[in-house]
Design an enzyme around this catalytic site. Structure first.
Site, PDB file in Angstrom:
ATOM      1  CB  SER A  39      -0.963  -0.043   1.180  1.00  0.00           C
ATOM      2  OG  SER A  39      -2.007   0.885   1.012  1.00  0.00           O
ATOM      3  CG  ASP A  91      -6.307  -2.962  -3.988  1.00  0.00           C
ATOM      4  OD1 ASP A  91      -7.130  -2.321  -3.310  1.00  0.00           O
ATOM      5  OD2 ASP A  91      -5.090  -2.987  -3.754  1.00  0.00           O
ATOM      6  CG  HIS A 135      -5.363  -2.723  -0.204  1.00  0.00           C
ATOM      7  ND1 HIS A 135      -4.749  -2.063  -1.231  1.00  0.00           N
ATOM      8  CD2 HIS A 135      -4.905  -2.139   0.936  1.00  0.00           C
ATOM      9  CE1 HIS A 135      -3.973  -1.114  -0.746  1.00  0.00           C
ATOM     10  NE2 HIS A 135      -4.036  -1.154   0.573  1.00  0.00           N
TER      11      HIS A 135
END
Length: 650
Positions: free
Chosen positions: A481, A568, A600
């Site tokens: 991320s 995601d 994600h």
């Protein structure tokens, strides 16, 4: 790695990836509110499901759920102990629906049976046992309408149609008391609700500087006290008690270096009995003498760190987790009256006796004087005197946390243990913008995504090199991320520093990242604009492009591995596709691993293990550490490698 260090490491067994990243034997233990049952997560046919047993006969389990593809991410007991509730999405899309399993009959049903919907818990009660408040965004994906959910009948009753608010606060009677909206400054306005009507003007207005460190922390059962975690007029978030009749606030607890992180409340009255704060390590502070005595009793009997995972309504029985730090995490059943502590489960018995390494909590000073709380794990057999510095510099992985409004913490960390076992020092840095250390530390990261936030990471690398921990030419950067973004920044803005990088679901173009945020994040978008950059102005858009690695893809000189989930909702697949295409355009090699059934991050163990097998091979090639043979782990996963499979040698 020097010959001496490598020779010492060769005597240490490789910990199998499956032992670290496979399903735990048990996890997520809870005790039912009435104390009659214990529950936990455990695998069934390779997928984590919810199990339960009588609390006086925990070895007589029943499996309560039947997930077959994705692990159940979270579950909890109904307040009346008659059912188990859990959430589940599809393929990582984060549209979590709420499900219920009846304890007596085993009957299972979806309580929020809607398509493309994300359900969330808005409120629960200690006295109303058969009802909770849920938010559902099936009418408008941007806003969650509040409903009362009858857990016996499954009936949903609309309480408030929401067209403006980020969230709500309720009391023990399940009455909505506050509505929260983002204001023009990027902070929060808090409106009182009386008889279901939201006030026209906010009673509390919080600026952006305090937005991540100030919030309501719940009412006492009788509604006479409202607790706040509040940083207004100070730096760290302190705990305050507000008398709801007079509005007078009393300071309950504060910490000079960390925000108050959590509280223990009286199970009947809701009054705070203890609080915790985490700077380098978590500190527990009791207010109630009996709670203090119980915590002290546990401290004498448990090595490492511990915490309270679940409590019964009568507060007689607790389920306690214990992290010995260099042994598997365990859970215990603690009977406060009988003063007995009984082991409930060992999360990973296969790690018993494995060469797990201690973690060192360190403070690193940035170039402009900020103290960066950080955590270091060294490879086995390289630090004979245990001072946190190897006898000779070793390869290092700089492991960057996501968020970025999150933090790294002390304790068992499977990525640290895995990479250390392979021969790398592992350094996790709470760079500016990380949470938990006061508002000044967070706000020092505003508009600094590729600036001072990245400088902090580079300063940490320099610290490790100067200390003799890291070999300068053998430092990798890796993260998910925001950590993936930091990896891309590392290879584009400072290509000379890192030997290679591993980007997991990291954004490459902040303009398109902000264009494609999930709809339920739209009420928060002003804060993104103020902290990252504002694409609605020419200057802001130019700034976002200037800090986006995509536009510097031609600067990449070192090997890059990218992992992405196709579903995601936060960092779309296009973020990885774009940087891969740009690198191909410039003739720069890249290895790209795509999982069609992930979002994600990689939550199916077979996919996570496969990506880590690829990562091991990648790091071994460019840093020189050890790698467990990949075997058929990649073939057993859903991994697709559209680019660069030839670079892996698998």
């Amino acid at each position: 790695m020097t010959t001496t260090t490598a020779d010492a490491l060769s005597t240490v067994p490789l910990i199998p990836r499956d032992h670290i990243f496979g399903n735990p034997t048990r996890s997520g233990g809870k005790i039912s509110p009435d104390g009659n049952w214990v529950s936990w997560m455990a695998p069934h046919e390779g997928v984590m499901n919810v199990w339960m047993a009588p609390s006086d006969d925990p070895e007589n389990p029943r499996r309560m759920t039947s997930a077959t593809e994705r692990p159940i991410p979270a579950y909890f007991w109904s307040p009346d102990s008659t059912s188990l509730l859990y959430i589940q999405d599809k393929g990582g899309d984060e549209n979590f629906l709420l499900y219920q399993v009846n304890v007596a009959s085993g009957e299972e049903r979806c309580l929020t049976p809607f398509e493309n919907t994300r359900a969330q818990i808005v409120g629960a009660s200690d006295t109303i046992k058969d009802t909770i408040l849920v938010g559902i965004n099936n009418r408008d994906p941007r806003f969650h309408d509040v409903h009362k959910l009858n857990l016996k009948t499954g009936e949903l009753e609309l309480v408030y149609e929401n067209n403006a608010y980020v969230g709500f606060e309720s009391d023990d009677s399940l009455t909505l008391r506050w509505a929260i909206a983002q204001n023009a400054a990027g902070g929060n306005d808090m409106f009182e609700i009386v008889d279901g009507v939201v006030a026209e003007a906010p009673r509390e207005s919080i600026g952006m500087d305090d937005a991540l460190t100030t919030s309501m922390a719940g009412y006492t059962t009788d509604g006479s006290v409202l607790y706040w975690l509040d940083s207004r007029g100070r730096d760290t978030a302190a705990l305050y008690a507000e008398d709801t009749a007079t509005g007078e606030r009393t300071l309950v607890a504060e910490h000079d270096k960390a925000d108050i992180g959590g509280t223990m409340r009286d199970m009947k009255t809701g009054v705070v009995q203890a609080w915790s704060a985490t700077y380098l390590r978590t500190e527990h502070h009791a207010i109630d003498p009996e709670i203090g005595a119980a915590l002290a009793w546990l401290r004498k009997r448990l090595d490492g760190d511990f915490g309270i995972q679940s409590r019964t309504d009568d507060d007689r029985k607790w389920l306690v987790w214990n992290d010995p730090l260099t042994a598997p995490i365990r859970a215990y059943l603690y009977d406060r009256n009988a003063e007995t502590l009984t082991e409930f489960y060992n999360t990973r018995p296969e790690l018993e006796g494995a060469p797990l390494q201690p973690m060192h909590a360190v403070e690193i000073t940035s170039r402009d004087g900020l103290t960066l709380p950080s955590f270091l794990t060294l490879p086995p057999a390289c630090d004979q005197d245990g001072d946190g510095v190897p006898t000779a510099p070793v390869p290092m992985v700089l492991l960057v946390h996501g968020g970025p409004w999150a933090r790294d913490a002390y304790g068992y960390n499977r990525a640290h243990q895995w990479l250390a076992n392979r021969g790398y020092a592992v350094l996790s840095v709470n760079f500016r913008g990380s949470t938990g250390f006061g508002k000044s530390f967070i706000n020092a990261g505003n508009l600094e995504w590729s600036g001072k936030m990245h400088d902090d990471l580079i300063d940490a690398v320099e610290w490790a090199v100067e200390k003799g921990i890291a070999a300068r030419e053998k430092v990798a950067i890796m993260g998910g991320s925001y950590g993936g973004y930091a990896t891309l920044v590392g290879l584009t803005f400072t290509p000379e520093v890192f030997a290679c990088g591993v980007d997991i679901v990291g954004p490459s173009n902040l303009e398109t990242l902000l264009e494609t945020i999930p709809p339920y994040w739209e009420p928060l978008v002003k804060q993104f604009h103020e902290r990252m950059g504002n694409p609605t102005t020419p200057e802001g858009l130019a700034f976002l492009k200037s800090i986006s690695p995509l536009y510097k893809a031609d600067k990449i000189e070192k090997p890059l591995l990218i992992g992405q989930g196709a579903n995601d909702p936060r960092v779309k697949q296009a973020e990885s596709d774009q940087i891969v295409s740009a690198m191909e355009k410039h003739g720069i090699p890249v290895t790209y691993v795509l999982f069609p059934d992930e979002g994600h991050g990689f939550h199916r163990p077979e996919n996570n293990i496969a990506f880590n097998a690829i990562t091991e091979e990648f790091l071994s090639r460019y840093l020189g550490g050890r790698a467990e043979a990949a075997g058929d782990t990649v073939a057993k996963s859903t991994a697709q490698i559209p680019n660069g499979a030839e670079h892996l040698g698998l």
